[in-house]
Scaffold this motif. Sequence first.
Motif, PDB file in Angstrom:
ATOM      1  N   SER A 297       3.819 -13.527   3.550  1.00 37.89           N
ATOM      2  CA  SER A 297       3.037 -13.646   4.781  1.00 37.89           C
ATOM      3  C   SER A 297       1.532 -13.555   4.549  1.00 37.89           C
ATOM      4  CB  SER A 297       3.470 -12.567   5.768  1.00 37.89           C
ATOM      5  OG  SER A 297       3.391 -11.281   5.165  1.00 37.89           O
ATOM      6  N   ALA A 298       1.106 -12.746   3.571  1.00 38.98           N
ATOM      7  CA  ALA A 298      -0.330 -12.617   3.301  1.00 38.98           C
ATOM      8  C   ALA A 298      -0.781 -13.530   2.168  1.00 38.98           C
ATOM      9  CB  ALA A 298      -0.665 -11.166   2.964  1.00 38.98           C
ATOM     10  N   ILE A 299      -0.176 -13.350   0.968  1.00 38.78           N
ATOM     11  CA  ILE A 299      -0.614 -14.082  -0.225  1.00 38.78           C
ATOM     12  C   ILE A 299       0.599 -14.521  -1.032  1.00 38.78           C
ATOM     13  CG2 ILE A 299      -1.931 -13.990  -2.376  1.00 38.78           C
ATOM     14  CD1 ILE A 299      -3.459 -11.596  -1.171  1.00 38.78           C
ATOM     15  N   TYR A 300       0.651 -15.792  -1.372  1.00 39.59           N
ATOM     16  CA  TYR A 300       1.623 -16.274  -2.351  1.00 39.59           C
ATOM     17  C   TYR A 300       0.845 -16.734  -3.568  1.00 39.59           C
ATOM     18  CZ  TYR A 300       5.556 -18.678  -4.517  1.00 39.59           C
ATOM     19  OH  TYR A 300       6.549 -19.071  -5.385  1.00 39.59           O
ATOM     20  N   SER A 326       7.878 -10.808   1.833  1.00 36.69           N
ATOM     21  CA  SER A 326       6.961  -9.838   1.249  1.00 36.69           C
ATOM     22  C   SER A 326       5.520 -10.290   1.470  1.00 36.69           C
ATOM     23  CB  SER A 326       7.233  -9.699  -0.252  1.00 36.69           C
ATOM     24  OG  SER A 326       8.545  -9.220  -0.490  1.00 36.69           O
ATOM     25  N   ALA A 327       4.659  -9.353   1.831  1.00 35.54           N
ATOM     26  CA  ALA A 327       3.273  -9.723   2.143  1.00 35.54           C
ATOM     27  C   ALA A 327       2.601 -10.391   0.954  1.00 35.54           C
ATOM     28  CB  ALA A 327       2.491  -8.496   2.570  1.00 35.54           C
ATOM     29  N   ILE A 328       2.769  -9.801  -0.240  1.00 34.73           N
ATOM     30  CA  ILE A 328       2.234 -10.394  -1.465  1.00 34.73           C
ATOM     31  C   ILE A 328       3.405 -10.744  -2.367  1.00 34.73           C
ATOM     32  CG2 ILE A 328       0.747 -10.080  -3.468  1.00 34.73           C
ATOM     33  CD1 ILE A 328      -0.734  -7.926  -1.920  1.00 34.73           C
ATOM     34  N   THR A 329       3.516 -12.019  -2.728  1.00 38.24           N
ATOM     35  CA  THR A 329       4.597 -12.485  -3.598  1.00 38.24           C
ATOM     36  C   THR A 329       3.994 -13.242  -4.768  1.00 38.24           C
ATOM     37  OG1 THR A 329       6.121 -12.679  -1.731  1.00 38.24           O
ATOM     38  CG2 THR A 329       6.695 -13.865  -3.734  1.00 38.24           C
ATOM     39  N   ASP A 354       6.084  -5.047   1.491  1.00 37.28           N
ATOM     40  CA  ASP A 354       4.696  -5.247   1.105  1.00 37.28           C
ATOM     41  C   ASP A 354       4.471  -6.138  -0.097  1.00 37.28           C
ATOM     42  OD1 ASP A 354       4.458  -1.946   2.105  1.00 37.28           O
ATOM     43  OD2 ASP A 354       3.348  -3.549   3.089  1.00 37.28           O
ATOM     44  N   ALA A 355       5.350  -6.038  -1.111  1.00 42.88           N
ATOM     45  CA  ALA A 355       5.063  -6.761  -2.351  1.00 42.88           C
ATOM     46  C   ALA A 355       6.339  -7.112  -3.084  1.00 42.88           C
ATOM     47  CB  ALA A 355       4.162  -5.922  -3.250  1.00 42.88           C
ATOM     48  N   ASP A 363      -6.553   2.890  -9.868  1.00 47.50           N
ATOM     49  CA  ASP A 363      -7.648   3.493  -9.125  1.00 47.50           C
ATOM     50  C   ASP A 363      -7.290   3.737  -7.658  1.00 47.50           C
ATOM     51  OD1 ASP A 363      -9.161   3.451 -11.416  1.00 47.50           O
ATOM     52  OD2 ASP A 363     -10.146   1.552 -10.929  1.00 47.50           O
ATOM     53  N   HIS A 364      -6.234   4.508  -7.467  1.00 48.33           N
ATOM     54  CA  HIS A 364      -5.879   5.005  -6.124  1.00 48.33           C
ATOM     55  C   HIS A 364      -5.430   3.897  -5.170  1.00 48.33           C
ATOM     56  CE1 HIS A 364      -7.679   8.704  -7.569  1.00 48.33           C
ATOM     57  NE2 HIS A 364      -8.839   8.066  -7.768  1.00 48.33           N
ATOM     58  N   SER A 365      -4.903   2.819  -5.692  1.00 51.69           N
ATOM     59  CA  SER A 365      -4.330   1.801  -4.825  1.00 51.69           C
ATOM     60  C   SER A 365      -3.014   2.289  -4.244  1.00 51.69           C
ATOM     61  CB  SER A 365      -4.113   0.506  -5.597  1.00 51.69           C
ATOM     62  OG  SER A 365      -5.343  -0.084  -5.930  1.00 51.69           O
ATOM     63  N   LEU A 366      -2.666   1.759  -3.071  1.00 49.41           N
ATOM     64  CA  LEU A 366      -1.418   2.118  -2.402  1.00 49.41           C
ATOM     65  C   LEU A 366      -0.631   0.866  -2.083  1.00 49.41           C
ATOM     66  CD1 LEU A 366       0.531   3.987  -0.785  1.00 49.41           C
ATOM     67  CD2 LEU A 366      -0.978   3.609   1.189  1.00 49.41           C
ATOM     68  N   ILE A 367       0.619   0.806  -2.567  1.00 49.41           N
ATOM     69  CA  ILE A 367       1.577  -0.183  -2.071  1.00 49.41           C
ATOM     70  C   ILE A 367       2.679   0.618  -1.407  1.00 49.41           C
ATOM     71  CG2 ILE A 367       3.158  -2.041  -2.631  1.00 49.41           C
ATOM     72  CD1 ILE A 367       1.589  -2.605  -5.100  1.00 49.41           C
ATOM     73  N   GLU A 368       2.809   0.452  -0.099  1.00 53.44           N
ATOM     74  CA  GLU A 368       3.710   1.301   0.664  1.00 53.44           C
ATOM     75  C   GLU A 368       5.157   1.075   0.299  1.00 53.44           C
ATOM     76  OE1 GLU A 368       3.463   2.622   5.212  1.00 53.44           O
ATOM     77  OE2 GLU A 368       4.091   0.536   4.933  1.00 53.44           O
ATOM     78  N   SER A 369       5.562  -0.203   0.094  1.00 51.41           N
ATOM     79  CA  SER A 369       6.974  -0.476  -0.187  1.00 51.41           C
ATOM     80  C   SER A 369       7.136  -1.613  -1.182  1.00 51.41           C
ATOM     81  CB  SER A 369       7.725  -0.806   1.101  1.00 51.41           C
ATOM     82  OG  SER A 369       7.115  -1.890   1.767  1.00 51.41           O
ATOM     83  N   PRO A 370       6.835  -1.379  -2.484  1.00 52.68           N
ATOM     84  CA  PRO A 370       6.981  -2.445  -3.464  1.00 52.68           C
ATOM     85  C   PRO A 370       8.429  -2.873  -3.612  1.00 52.68           C
ATOM     86  CG  PRO A 370       6.597  -0.357  -4.547  1.00 52.68           C
ATOM     87  CD  PRO A 370       6.409  -0.098  -3.086  1.00 52.68           C
ATOM     88  N   ASN A 371       8.625  -4.167  -3.898  1.00 49.69           N
ATOM     89  CA  ASN A 371       9.966  -4.717  -4.027  1.00 49.69           C
ATOM     90  C   ASN A 371       9.951  -5.710  -5.171  1.00 49.69           C
ATOM     91  OD1 ASN A 371      12.585  -5.631  -3.674  1.00 49.69           O
ATOM     92  ND2 ASN A 371      11.992  -7.067  -2.024  1.00 49.69           N
ATOM     93  N   GLY A 372      10.559  -5.402  -6.279  1.00 51.15           N
ATOM     94  CA  GLY A 372      10.607  -6.359  -7.374  1.00 51.15           C
ATOM     95  C   GLY A 372       9.784  -5.901  -8.554  1.00 51.15           C
TER      96      GLY A 372
END
Length: 372
Positions: A297-300, A326-329, A354-355, A363-372
Motif C-alpha cells: 500500500s505504501a511502497i513496492y 504489507s505497507a512496504i514490500t 507493515d512490512a 538507529d531506533h527505527s520501529l517496524i510494528e509488525s514485520p512479516n517475512g
Amino acid sequence: MSSGELAIDKYLTITGADKVTIDASNSSRIFNIDDGLSPHLVVAISGIALKNGNSPGEGGAIRNNEQLSLSSISIMDSTAAASGGAIYNGEYVECSFSDIQLTGNTATANEGGGIYNGNDVVCSISDIQLSDNIAATSGGGMYSGTNAQIDMTRATITGNTASSDHGGGLYGGPYSQQSLIDVTVSNNTAGQYGGGIHGNSLSVVDADIFGNSAVKYGGGIYANGIDLSLDRVKLTGNSATSSDGGGLYFRVTTATISNSTIAYNVAASYGGGIFSYSGTSAISNSTISNNTAAVASAIYYFGRLYYGSSHGTISNSTVASNYGGSAITTADYNATYSGYSLISSIVADNVPDDASGHMTTADHSLIESPNG
C-alpha cells in the motif's frame, strides 16, 4: 484575420497594446516563424492574445523554428492536426516563455496539446498556466522530445489530457531533462503512464501534485531514466487506475525523495504510494500515509541486479496508516541485492501489516509488525 497565417522570416519584435486579440476564426494558423536558414533568427512577441488558430499540420497558433521569446501571451481554443495545439517548437530551437496562459488547445493526431518541443530544444519557462489542453497521444499540456532541456518555474498545469499515451500534464522523452520549481500539477489524465508528469531525468522542488490519474503506471509521476529528485513535494490523491504506482512510479538508476508527503494515492495493483523499480533510492524526512493498493500500500520496491546495488533507504520518515497488503514490500530474484534499510524511521498502523521482504533496521527505527 482573413488573409491566412502571418509569416515571420526576419528578426522581429512584436509588442501588443493592451493585449490585443488576434482571432483566426479557425481558418488558419496565426504565426509561422521560420526563415529556413541557419543560424536562428531572434523573434520576440509580447502583449497579445491568440485564439481559434487552426493548422492542417504543426502548431495551431504558432509554428516556430527560430529563437523565440514570448511574454504576456495567451493562446486559447487553437488546434493542430499534427503536434502542438497552441505552440510547435521544432528541433534544436531555443525559447523563453514568461507570463503565458494556454487554455483549451488540441493536437488532434499527435503530441503536445498545449506545447510541442522537438528534439534538443532548450527552453526556459516561467509563470505559465497550461489548462484543459488535449493531445491525442502524449503530453496533454506540454511534450518535450529526446534530449530536450526544460527549466520551468512558477507553473500551474491542470486539467490536461494525453488521450492514448503518456504525460497528461507534462511529457519528457528519452534523455530529456526537466527541472520544475514551484509548480502545481493537478487533475491531469494519461491513457498510459504519468497522469501528472512523465519524465526521464526529472527534478521537482516545491510542488503540489494532486488529483492526477494514469490508466497504467504513475498516477502522479512516472519517471524512467537516469535520475529522479523530489524535494518539498506534496503528492496526494493521485491514482493508477489499472496497475501500479498510484502516487509515483520510477524506474531510474538513482532516486532521491526528501521533505515530501505522499498520501491518499491509490493503485489498483502494486504500490499505492510508490512503485520503485530502481537501482538506488533514498527517502528522507518524508511521510508516506493513507495510500491504498492491493499489494504494498505504501511502497513496492523491486530491485534488479542490472542496476547494481539495488537498495533503498528510508531515514527520518514515517510510513503509517496505509491500507492493502504489507505497507512496504520488497522483491527481487536475489534478496542479497535488494531490500530497504530503515534509519530512525517509523513504520506502524498499516493494514493488514507493515512490512514484507528483505529489510533491515537501524538507529531506533520501529517496524510494528514485520512479516517475512
